[in-house]
Design a protein around this motif. Structure first.
Motif, PDB file in Angstrom:
ATOM      1  N   LEU A 183       9.521  -7.966  -2.184  1.00 20.58           N
ATOM      2  CA  LEU A 183       9.406  -6.689  -1.463  1.00 20.58           C
ATOM      3  C   LEU A 183      10.663  -5.859  -1.717  1.00 20.58           C
ATOM      4  CD1 LEU A 183       8.154  -4.701   0.550  1.00 20.58           C
ATOM      5  CD2 LEU A 183       9.034  -6.116   2.412  1.00 20.58           C
ATOM      6  N   GLU A 184      11.839  -6.531  -1.663  1.00 20.37           N
ATOM      7  CA  GLU A 184      13.066  -5.755  -1.816  1.00 20.37           C
ATOM      8  C   GLU A 184      13.212  -5.140  -3.212  1.00 20.37           C
ATOM      9  OE1 GLU A 184      14.157  -9.924  -0.277  1.00 20.37           O
ATOM     10  OE2 GLU A 184      12.374  -8.722  -0.571  1.00 20.37           O
ATOM     11  N   GLU A 185      12.766  -5.849  -4.263  1.00 21.89           N
ATOM     12  CA  GLU A 185      12.894  -5.234  -5.598  1.00 21.89           C
ATOM     13  C   GLU A 185      11.928  -4.055  -5.745  1.00 21.89           C
ATOM     14  OE1 GLU A 185      11.524  -7.429  -9.259  1.00 21.89           O
ATOM     15  OE2 GLU A 185      10.910  -8.966  -7.825  1.00 21.89           O
ATOM     16  N   ASP A 186      10.736  -4.175  -5.170  1.00 20.39           N
ATOM     17  CA  ASP A 186       9.796  -3.051  -5.223  1.00 20.39           C
ATOM     18  C   ASP A 186      10.323  -1.851  -4.439  1.00 20.39           C
ATOM     19  OD1 ASP A 186       8.069  -4.249  -6.924  1.00 20.39           O
ATOM     20  OD2 ASP A 186       6.419  -4.516  -5.498  1.00 20.39           O
ATOM     21  N   VAL A 187      10.893  -2.110  -3.249  1.00 21.57           N
ATOM     22  CA  VAL A 187      11.466  -1.017  -2.455  1.00 21.57           C
ATOM     23  C   VAL A 187      12.618  -0.366  -3.236  1.00 21.57           C
ATOM     24  CG1 VAL A 187      12.857  -0.489  -0.394  1.00 21.57           C
ATOM     25  CG2 VAL A 187      10.779  -1.861  -0.179  1.00 21.57           C
ATOM     26  N   ALA A 188      13.501  -1.194  -3.798  1.00 25.92           N
ATOM     27  CA  ALA A 188      14.657  -0.663  -4.538  1.00 25.92           C
ATOM     28  C   ALA A 188      14.204   0.182  -5.726  1.00 25.92           C
ATOM     29  CB  ALA A 188      15.543  -1.808  -5.027  1.00 25.92           C
ATOM     30  N   TYR A 189      13.140  -0.273  -6.406  1.00 20.69           N
ATOM     31  CA  TYR A 189      12.669   0.460  -7.576  1.00 20.69           C
ATOM     32  C   TYR A 189      11.967   1.757  -7.181  1.00 20.69           C
ATOM     33  CZ  TYR A 189      10.216   1.614 -11.860  1.00 20.69           C
ATOM     34  OH  TYR A 189       9.751   2.289 -12.950  1.00 20.69           O
ATOM     35  N   ARG A 190      11.106   1.683  -6.156  1.00 21.63           N
ATOM     36  CA  ARG A 190      10.361   2.880  -5.753  1.00 21.63           C
ATOM     37  C   ARG A 190      11.249   3.946  -5.134  1.00 21.63           C
ATOM     38  NH1 ARG A 190       5.149   2.762  -7.907  1.00 21.63           N
ATOM     39  NH2 ARG A 190       5.078   0.596  -8.541  1.00 21.63           N
ATOM     40  N   ALA A 191      12.311   3.509  -4.454  1.00 21.26           N
ATOM     41  CA  ALA A 191      13.167   4.489  -3.755  1.00 21.26           C
ATOM     42  C   ALA A 191      14.447   4.756  -4.538  1.00 21.26           C
ATOM     43  CB  ALA A 191      13.502   3.964  -2.357  1.00 21.26           C
ATOM     44  N   HIS A 197       0.833  -1.191   0.000  1.00 14.14           N
ATOM     45  CA  HIS A 197       0.000   0.000   0.000  1.00 14.14           C
ATOM     46  C   HIS A 197       0.876   1.252   0.000  1.00 14.14           C
ATOM     47  CE1 HIS A 197      -3.942   1.647   0.367  1.00 14.14           C
ATOM     48  NE2 HIS A 197      -3.610   2.394   1.399  1.00 14.14           N
ATOM     49  N   VAL A 198       1.915   1.225   0.826  1.00 18.75           N
ATOM     50  CA  VAL A 198       2.836   2.355   0.919  1.00 18.75           C
ATOM     51  C   VAL A 198       3.566   2.555  -0.398  1.00 18.75           C
ATOM     52  CG1 VAL A 198       5.004   3.160   1.951  1.00 18.75           C
ATOM     53  CG2 VAL A 198       3.300   2.051   3.365  1.00 18.75           C
ATOM     54  N   LEU A 199       4.082   1.448  -0.945  1.00 14.60           N
ATOM     55  CA  LEU A 199       4.920   1.551  -2.138  1.00 14.60           C
ATOM     56  C   LEU A 199       4.121   2.004  -3.357  1.00 14.60           C
ATOM     57  CD1 LEU A 199       7.015  -1.694  -1.596  1.00 14.60           C
ATOM     58  CD2 LEU A 199       7.830   0.664  -1.398  1.00 14.60           C
ATOM     59  N   HIS A 200       2.841   1.643  -3.385  1.00 16.22           N
ATOM     60  CA  HIS A 200       2.078   1.930  -4.603  1.00 16.22           C
ATOM     61  C   HIS A 200       1.087   3.071  -4.467  1.00 16.22           C
ATOM     62  CE1 HIS A 200       3.965  -1.902  -5.313  1.00 16.22           C
ATOM     63  NE2 HIS A 200       3.873  -1.618  -6.587  1.00 16.22           N
ATOM     64  N   TYR A 208      18.198   7.491   0.652  1.00 16.18           N
ATOM     65  CA  TYR A 208      18.124   6.395   1.637  1.00 16.18           C
ATOM     66  C   TYR A 208      17.828   5.040   0.980  1.00 16.18           C
ATOM     67  CZ  TYR A 208      13.159   7.626   1.171  1.00 16.18           C
ATOM     68  OH  TYR A 208      11.907   7.927   0.676  1.00 16.18           O
ATOM     69  N   CYS A 209      17.916   4.959  -0.347  1.00 18.86           N
ATOM     70  CA  CYS A 209      17.531   3.736  -1.053  1.00 18.86           C
ATOM     71  C   CYS A 209      18.256   2.490  -0.524  1.00 18.86           C
ATOM     72  CB  CYS A 209      17.775   3.888  -2.551  1.00 18.86           C
ATOM     73  SG  CYS A 209      17.261   2.420  -3.465  1.00 18.86           S
ATOM     74  N   ASN A 210      19.590   2.545  -0.439  1.00 17.08           N
ATOM     75  CA  ASN A 210      20.343   1.359   0.000  1.00 17.08           C
ATOM     76  C   ASN A 210      20.011   0.961   1.427  1.00 17.08           C
ATOM     77  OD1 ASN A 210      21.568   1.195  -2.443  1.00 17.08           O
ATOM     78  ND2 ASN A 210      23.454   2.231  -1.803  1.00 17.08           N
ATOM     79  N   LEU A 211      19.799   1.961   2.271  1.00 19.20           N
ATOM     80  CA  LEU A 211      19.456   1.668   3.657  1.00 19.20           C
ATOM     81  C   LEU A 211      18.114   0.937   3.720  1.00 19.20           C
ATOM     82  CD1 LEU A 211      19.875   1.933   6.740  1.00 19.20           C
ATOM     83  CD2 LEU A 211      18.684   4.128   6.612  1.00 19.20           C
ATOM     84  N   LEU A 212      17.132   1.453   2.976  1.00 19.74           N
ATOM     85  CA  LEU A 212      15.786   0.872   3.013  1.00 19.74           C
ATOM     86  C   LEU A 212      15.795  -0.564   2.471  1.00 19.74           C
ATOM     87  CD1 LEU A 212      13.105   1.884   4.039  1.00 19.74           C
ATOM     88  CD2 LEU A 212      12.581   2.795   1.780  1.00 19.74           C
ATOM     89  N   VAL A 213      16.532  -0.787   1.384  1.00 20.42           N
ATOM     90  CA  VAL A 213      16.633  -2.138   0.822  1.00 20.42           C
ATOM     91  C   VAL A 213      17.318  -3.057   1.839  1.00 20.42           C
ATOM     92  CG1 VAL A 213      17.642  -3.574  -1.000  1.00 20.42           C
ATOM     93  CG2 VAL A 213      16.578  -1.381  -1.573  1.00 20.42           C
ATOM     94  N   GLY A 214      18.352  -2.553   2.494  1.00 18.58           N
ATOM     95  CA  GLY A 214      19.054  -3.338   3.512  1.00 18.58           C
ATOM     96  C   GLY A 214      18.139  -3.710   4.665  1.00 18.58           C
ATOM     97  N   LEU A 215      17.307  -2.765   5.086  1.00 19.99           N
ATOM     98  CA  LEU A 215      16.412  -3.019   6.224  1.00 19.99           C
ATOM     99  C   LEU A 215      15.377  -4.088   5.886  1.00 19.99           C
ATOM    100  CD1 LEU A 215      15.761   0.648   7.511  1.00 19.99           C
ATOM    101  CD2 LEU A 215      17.271  -1.060   8.560  1.00 19.99           C
ATOM    102  N   VAL A 216      14.769  -4.004   4.691  1.00 21.31           N
ATOM    103  CA  VAL A 216      13.733  -5.001   4.368  1.00 21.31           C
ATOM    104  C   VAL A 216      14.337  -6.364   4.007  1.00 21.31           C
ATOM    105  CG1 VAL A 216      11.964  -3.346   3.623  1.00 21.31           C
ATOM    106  CG2 VAL A 216      13.463  -4.363   1.912  1.00 21.31           C
TER     107      VAL A 216
END
Length: 327
Positions: free
Chosen positions: A133-141, A95-98, A146-154
Motif C-alpha cells: 500500500l505504501e509504495e502505491d501511495v508514494a507512487y500515486r502521490a 480503488h482510490v489509488l487506481h 502531501y506525499c510524505n505525510l500520506l506515506v507516513g500515515l499509511v
C-alpha cells in the motif's frame, strides 16, 4: 391506475436520491402482466428519460446508467458488508489509488483504524495486488505536496496505550503553532518535517493532548487554523487527517451529512455505504451523537428522508444496530 403509474414514477425518480423503491417496482411487475399499454403510458409520462422515436419510446443512455447505479447501491453495500474488514479496507484504498478518487479515503483508512486493523489492511493489500500500500501511495502521490505525510500515515503502527508524555505534547503543540505561522509565508504545512513526523507517528491520545495544549497556547483550535486556509486539496487533506486521528466520530458524521445533502455528487453519496458498513460495529453510536450535536437532527431521520427502498432499510439497520426495529 393513475396512482399506480404515479407510484412507479416516484419509484423511478428516486433517482436524485439514494437507492430505488424496489417494492413499488416488484408489485408493478405482477400487476401489469399482459398490459403493455400501461408500460407505454408510463414511458410517455417520463419524457426526460424516454424520448419518442416513431412508435417507440427509447430509454436515454444516461438514464439507464443512473438507474443501474441506484440499483447497485444495495448490492455494493451487501458485498462490502460481507467482506473481511482488512480486505475491505485494502480494496477501498486500491480503488482510490487506481480510479483517481479523492485521497480522502486513504486518509480515512490510515487514521481511523487501530494499529492492528491498519496492519491487516496493508497485509491484505499486498496479498491482493502484489504491491505494498505504501509504495502505491508514494507512487500515486509522488508530485503532491502531501506525499510524505500520506506515506507516513499509511505506514504507521501507532502506540495504543494510554500513556502520554506531557512535556513532548506541549513542545509539539508549540512546533505545530510555529509551522502554521511559517506556512502563511508560503512554506507548505504538509511539507513541514515536524508536522509530518507528529501526525504520522504519535499515538492518538498523545495527539488529542497535543491539540488541547495547542488551543491553550494559541487561543484557537488547530482545526480552525487549518480550515481558515482555504479549501485546496492539501489543506483539506491535513484537516481531515487531524480530525480522523483525534475526533473520528465528528469526522464521520460530517461525511454522512455531506452525503445526505441535496446536491451531493457520486463520490459523496458512495460514502454513505462506506461509513455505514465500516463503522457499524465500531463507533456508530458516537457518530450518531456527533451528528445530532453538530446538525441538530437525528442521523437515522436524515437517512429515512433521503434514501429509498431496501437500500434505505439496510443503511438504517447498520446505523441503528440494536436500536432498529422495523415499523
Amino acid at each position: 391506475m393513475a396512482d399506480e403509474v404515479q407510484h412507479l414514477t416516484r419509484a423511478f425518480s428516486g433517482l436524485g436520491g439514494l437507492g430505488v423503491d424496489e417494492p413499488a417496482m416488484v408489485s408493478a411487475l405482477a400487476r401489469w402482466r399482459g398490459q403493455p399499454e400501461k408500460r407505454s403510458g408510463f414511458r410517455k409520462g417520463f419524457p426526460g428519460f424516454f424520448s419518442s422515436h416513431g412508435e417507440m419510446e427509447r430509454c436515454e443512455e444516461e438514464y439507464m446508467l443512473r438507474l443501474a447505479a441506484e440499483f447497485a447501491r444495495l448490492k455494493n453495500l451487501v458485498v462490502l458488508w460481507a467482506m473481511h474488514p482488512w480486505e475491505r479496507d485494502a480494496r477501498l484504498a486500491h480503488h482510490v489509488l487506481h480510479q483517481h478518487h479523492p485521497a480522502a479515503i486513504v486518509v480515512e483508512v490510515a487514521c481511523t483504524r487501530s494499529a492492528d486493523e491498519l496492519l491487516g489492511a496493508r497485509r491484505a493489500y499486498q496479498a491482493l495486488y502484489h504491491h505494498s500500500l505504501e509504495e502505491d501511495v508514494a507512487y500515486r502521490a509522488r508530485d503532491k505536496p502531501y506525499c510524505n505525510l500520506l506515506v507516513g500515515l499509511v505506514s504507521a503502527y501507532r502506540y495504543e496505550g494510554p500513556r502520554v508524555n506531557e512535556e513532548a505534547a506541549r513542545a509539539e503543540a508549540e512546533a505545530l503553532g510555529a509551522a502554521v505561522k511559517s506556512a502563511a509565508g508560503g512554506k507548505l504545512l504538509a511539507e513541514n518535517g515536524d508536522v509530518v513526523r507528529i501526525l504520522s507517528t504519535r499515538s492518538k491520545p498523545h495527539l488529542v493532548e497535543t491539540l488541547r495544549r495547542y488551543k491553550e497556547i494559541h487561543g484557537r483550535r488547530l482545526e480552525e487554523d487549518l480550515s481558515g486556509r482555504g479549501r485546496e486539496e492539501t489543506t483539506t487533506l491535513l484537516l481531515e487527517a487531524v480530525l480522523c486521528l483525534t475526533a473520528p466520530a465528528k469526522y464521520f458524521s460530517q461525511v454522512m451529512e455531506v452525503a445526505l445533502r441535496e446536491g451531493a455528487d457520486e463520490h459523496e453519496k458512495d460514502a454513505l455505504t462506506r461509513v455505514a458498513v465500516t463503522r457499524s460495529e465500531h463507533d456508530m453510536d458516537e457518530i450518531r451523537a456527533a451528528y445530532e450535536e453538530q446538525f441538530g437532527a437525528k442521523l437515522e431521520d436524515a437517512i429515512a428522508a433521503r434514501a429509498h427502498g431496501h437500500y434505505r432499510d439496510a443503511l438504517l439497520s447498520l446505523v441503528m444496530g440494536a436500536h432498529h426495529h422495523h415499523q
